[in-house]
Motif scaffolding. Structure first.
Motif, short mmCIF file in Angstrom:
data_model
loop_
_atom_site.label_atom_id
_atom_site.label_comp_id
_atom_site.label_asym_id
_atom_site.label_seq_id
_atom_site.Cartn_x
_atom_site.Cartn_y
_atom_site.Cartn_z
N GLY A 71 -59.51 -24.68 -131.15
CA GLY A 71 -59.32 -24.17 -129.80
C GLY A 71 -58.78 -22.77 -129.72
O GLY A 71 -58.32 -22.35 -128.65
N ASN A 72 -58.81 -22.03 -130.81
CA ASN A 72 -58.38 -20.63 -130.81
C ASN A 72 -59.56 -19.73 -130.51
O ASN A 72 -60.65 -19.93 -131.04
N PHE A 73 -59.34 -18.72 -129.67
CA PHE A 73 -60.40 -17.80 -129.28
C PHE A 73 -59.94 -16.36 -129.48
O PHE A 73 -58.80 -16.02 -129.18
N ALA A 74 -60.84 -15.53 -130.00
CA ALA A 74 -60.67 -14.08 -129.99
C ALA A 74 -61.80 -13.55 -129.11
O ALA A 74 -62.95 -13.45 -129.53
N THR A 75 -61.47 -13.25 -127.86
CA THR A 75 -62.46 -12.94 -126.84
C THR A 75 -62.63 -11.43 -126.71
O THR A 75 -61.67 -10.68 -126.86
N PHE A 76 -63.83 -11.00 -126.39
CA PHE A 76 -64.09 -9.56 -126.32
C PHE A 76 -65.07 -9.23 -125.20
O PHE A 76 -65.80 -10.09 -124.69
N LEU A 77 -65.05 -7.96 -124.80
CA LEU A 77 -66.05 -7.37 -123.93
C LEU A 77 -66.57 -6.13 -124.64
O LEU A 77 -65.80 -5.38 -125.24
N ALA A 78 -67.88 -5.91 -124.60
CA ALA A 78 -68.47 -4.80 -125.34
C ALA A 78 -69.52 -4.10 -124.49
O ALA A 78 -70.07 -4.66 -123.54
N GLN A 79 -69.77 -2.84 -124.83
CA GLN A 79 -70.88 -2.08 -124.28
C GLN A 79 -71.90 -1.81 -125.39
O GLN A 79 -71.53 -1.49 -126.52
N VAL A 80 -73.17 -1.95 -125.03
CA VAL A 80 -74.27 -1.76 -125.97
C VAL A 80 -75.30 -0.87 -125.30
O VAL A 80 -75.60 -1.03 -124.11
N SER A 81 -75.86 0.07 -126.04
CA SER A 81 -76.83 1.00 -125.46
C SER A 81 -78.13 0.28 -125.10
O SER A 81 -78.38 -0.85 -125.53
N LYS A 82 -78.96 0.97 -124.32
CA LYS A 82 -80.24 0.40 -123.94
C LYS A 82 -81.14 0.18 -125.14
O LYS A 82 -82.07 -0.62 -125.09
N ALA A 83 -80.83 0.90 -126.23
CA ALA A 83 -81.57 0.72 -127.48
C ALA A 83 -80.89 -0.31 -128.39
O ALA A 83 -81.23 -0.42 -129.57
N PHE A 84 -79.93 -1.06 -127.85
CA PHE A 84 -79.25 -2.15 -128.53
C PHE A 84 -78.36 -1.68 -129.68
O PHE A 84 -78.20 -2.37 -130.68
N LEU A 85 -77.74 -0.51 -129.50
CA LEU A 85 -76.75 -0.01 -130.44
C LEU A 85 -75.36 -0.26 -129.89
O LEU A 85 -75.09 0.02 -128.71
N LEU A 86 -74.47 -0.77 -130.71
CA LEU A 86 -73.11 -1.09 -130.29
C LEU A 86 -72.33 0.20 -130.01
O LEU A 86 -72.29 1.11 -130.84
N LEU A 87 -71.71 0.28 -128.82
CA LEU A 87 -70.98 1.47 -128.41
C LEU A 87 -69.47 1.27 -128.45
O LEU A 87 -68.76 1.98 -129.15
N ARG A 96 -76.13 1.07 -119.74
CA ARG A 96 -75.82 0.33 -120.95
C ARG A 96 -75.59 -1.14 -120.63
O ARG A 96 -75.25 -1.50 -119.49
N PHE A 97 -75.76 -1.98 -121.62
CA PHE A 97 -75.49 -3.40 -121.46
C PHE A 97 -73.99 -3.66 -121.56
O PHE A 97 -73.27 -2.98 -122.30
N VAL A 98 -73.53 -4.65 -120.80
CA VAL A 98 -72.15 -5.13 -120.88
C VAL A 98 -72.21 -6.57 -121.37
O VAL A 98 -72.95 -7.39 -120.82
N ILE A 99 -71.46 -6.87 -122.41
CA ILE A 99 -71.56 -8.15 -123.10
C ILE A 99 -70.18 -8.79 -123.23
O ILE A 99 -69.19 -8.09 -123.50
N THR A 100 -70.10 -10.08 -123.00
CA THR A 100 -68.89 -10.84 -123.30
C THR A 100 -69.19 -11.86 -124.39
O THR A 100 -70.33 -12.28 -124.58
N GLY A 101 -68.14 -12.25 -125.09
CA GLY A 101 -68.29 -13.26 -126.13
C GLY A 101 -66.96 -13.57 -126.77
O GLY A 101 -65.90 -13.13 -126.30
N TYR A 102 -67.00 -14.33 -127.84
CA TYR A 102 -65.76 -14.71 -128.52
C TYR A 102 -66.06 -15.17 -129.94
O TYR A 102 -67.18 -15.54 -130.30
N LYS A 103 -65.03 -15.12 -130.74
CA LYS A 103 -65.00 -15.82 -132.02
C LYS A 103 -64.05 -16.99 -131.84
O LYS A 103 -62.95 -16.82 -131.29
N SER A 104 -64.45 -18.17 -132.27
CA SER A 104 -63.62 -19.36 -132.06
C SER A 104 -63.54 -20.16 -133.34
O SER A 104 -64.28 -19.94 -134.30
N ASP A 105 -62.60 -21.12 -133.34
CA ASP A 105 -62.49 -22.04 -134.46
C ASP A 105 -62.39 -23.47 -133.92
O ASP A 105 -62.29 -23.67 -132.71
N PRO A 106 -62.45 -24.49 -134.77
CA PRO A 106 -62.44 -25.88 -134.29
C PRO A 106 -61.14 -26.30 -133.63
O PRO A 106 -61.06 -27.40 -133.08
#
Length: 284
Positions: free
Chosen positions: A224-240, A212-222
């Motif tokens: 400097g606030n961040f809501a950071t996450f780590l996610a797993q996604v299937s090889k078929a690009f379905l969120l797990l 499966r894919f391992v993904i990092t990212g965040y939601k941010s605002d102007p």
């Protein structure tokens, strides 16, 4: 006047808190942070990350020196490789046994009509081929900074395919592009997408053990606030699964080592130095 000031300050604080608040679904497994170390100042703007047997490689973004940093698993720089390139906005690095792939694809403001991936021979780093990319439908004159989908910061080499993941500010739908290494100039059109991620994607790798894919990212605002996450996604690009990274801000890179540990790097932000962390997934 003081009471009014306090009320306004409290209202602003509440606004900033809710601006980045994200509700995550209950994950099927738990993410355990094992270690976190501070990276040296020369990697303050660490962006991409790629795991190798004895350590990992990283790079800085946005106009820094054209260097690949070799880093051990204690976060210490063991070697620096300078390339005969210009770092316009390096955002990701991946590799296979023969080549490094450096993605000069940063486009937060949307003003780049084309971006580049550099294919660097690992046996001779002076042997470099550049792939120039355009996004279908991209018109830099029409893009609104931080509010368009023609941006990317995540790339992985998988099954002889070079995959680029979009940083979709406008729609929140991550687009997947297959880069043809044989074409020096090409126009990209997505062949797949990921829906449901709680923010923009900044890093990706593939977990061979769990397929499966391992993904990092965040939601941010102007502000400097961040809501950071780590996610797993299937090889078929379905969120797990999605896990919040509550103690982190601008997480930029992720890679999986040979034992299946997840490593992720955090760029320095106000009040925080750049960091490198490891994590593992455990069944609930």
């Amino acid at each position: 006047m003081n009471n009014l000031y306090r009320f306004m300050a409290l209202s602003l604080a509440l606004l900033l808190f809710t601006a980045c608040a994200v509700n995550y679904p209950t994950p099927l497994a738990s993410l355990k942070i094992d270690t976190m170390v501070t990276l040296p100042d020369e990697l303050a703007e660490t962006s991409g990350l790629f795991c190798e047997e004895e350590g990992m490689v990283s790079l800085n973004d946005s106009g820094n020196a054209p260097l690949i940093f070799h880093v051990n698993y204690q976060g210490e720089v063991t070697k620096r490789t300078r390339l005969a390139l210009t770092n316009k906005d390096w955002e990701a690095i991946t590799a296979d046994p023969d080549f490094y792939y450096i993605a000069d694809v940063g486009n937060n403001k949307g003003k780049r009509e084309q971006v580049e991936i550099h294919k660097v021979n690992r046996s001779n780093v002076n042997d470099i081929k550049t792939i120039t990319l355009k996004y279908a439908g991209n018109n830099a004159d029409n893009n609104i900074p931080y509010a368009h989908d023609f941006d990317s910061e995540a790339m992985v080499k998988l099954d002889n395919k070079l995959l680029l993941f979009s940083k979709s500010w406008r729609t929140g739908i991550t687009h997947i592009y297959d880069v043809n290494e044989a074409e020096p100039l090409q126009t990209l059109r997505p062949f797949a997408s990921i829906e449901g991620l709680p923010g923009v994607v900044t890093g990706v790798d593939f977990d061979e053990l769990q397929q499966r894919f391992v993904i990092t990212g965040y939601k941010s605002d102007p502000f400097g606030n961040f809501a950071t996450f780590l996610a797993q996604v299937s090889k078929a690009f379905l969120l797990l699964d999605i896990w919040p990274l509550d103690e982190y801000k601008q997480v930029e890179g992720v890679c999986v080592d040979g034992q299946g540990l997840y490593w992720f790097s955090e760029e320095a932000t106000e009040g925080r130095r750049a960091s490198l962390s490891s994590a593992r997934v455990e069944a609930n």
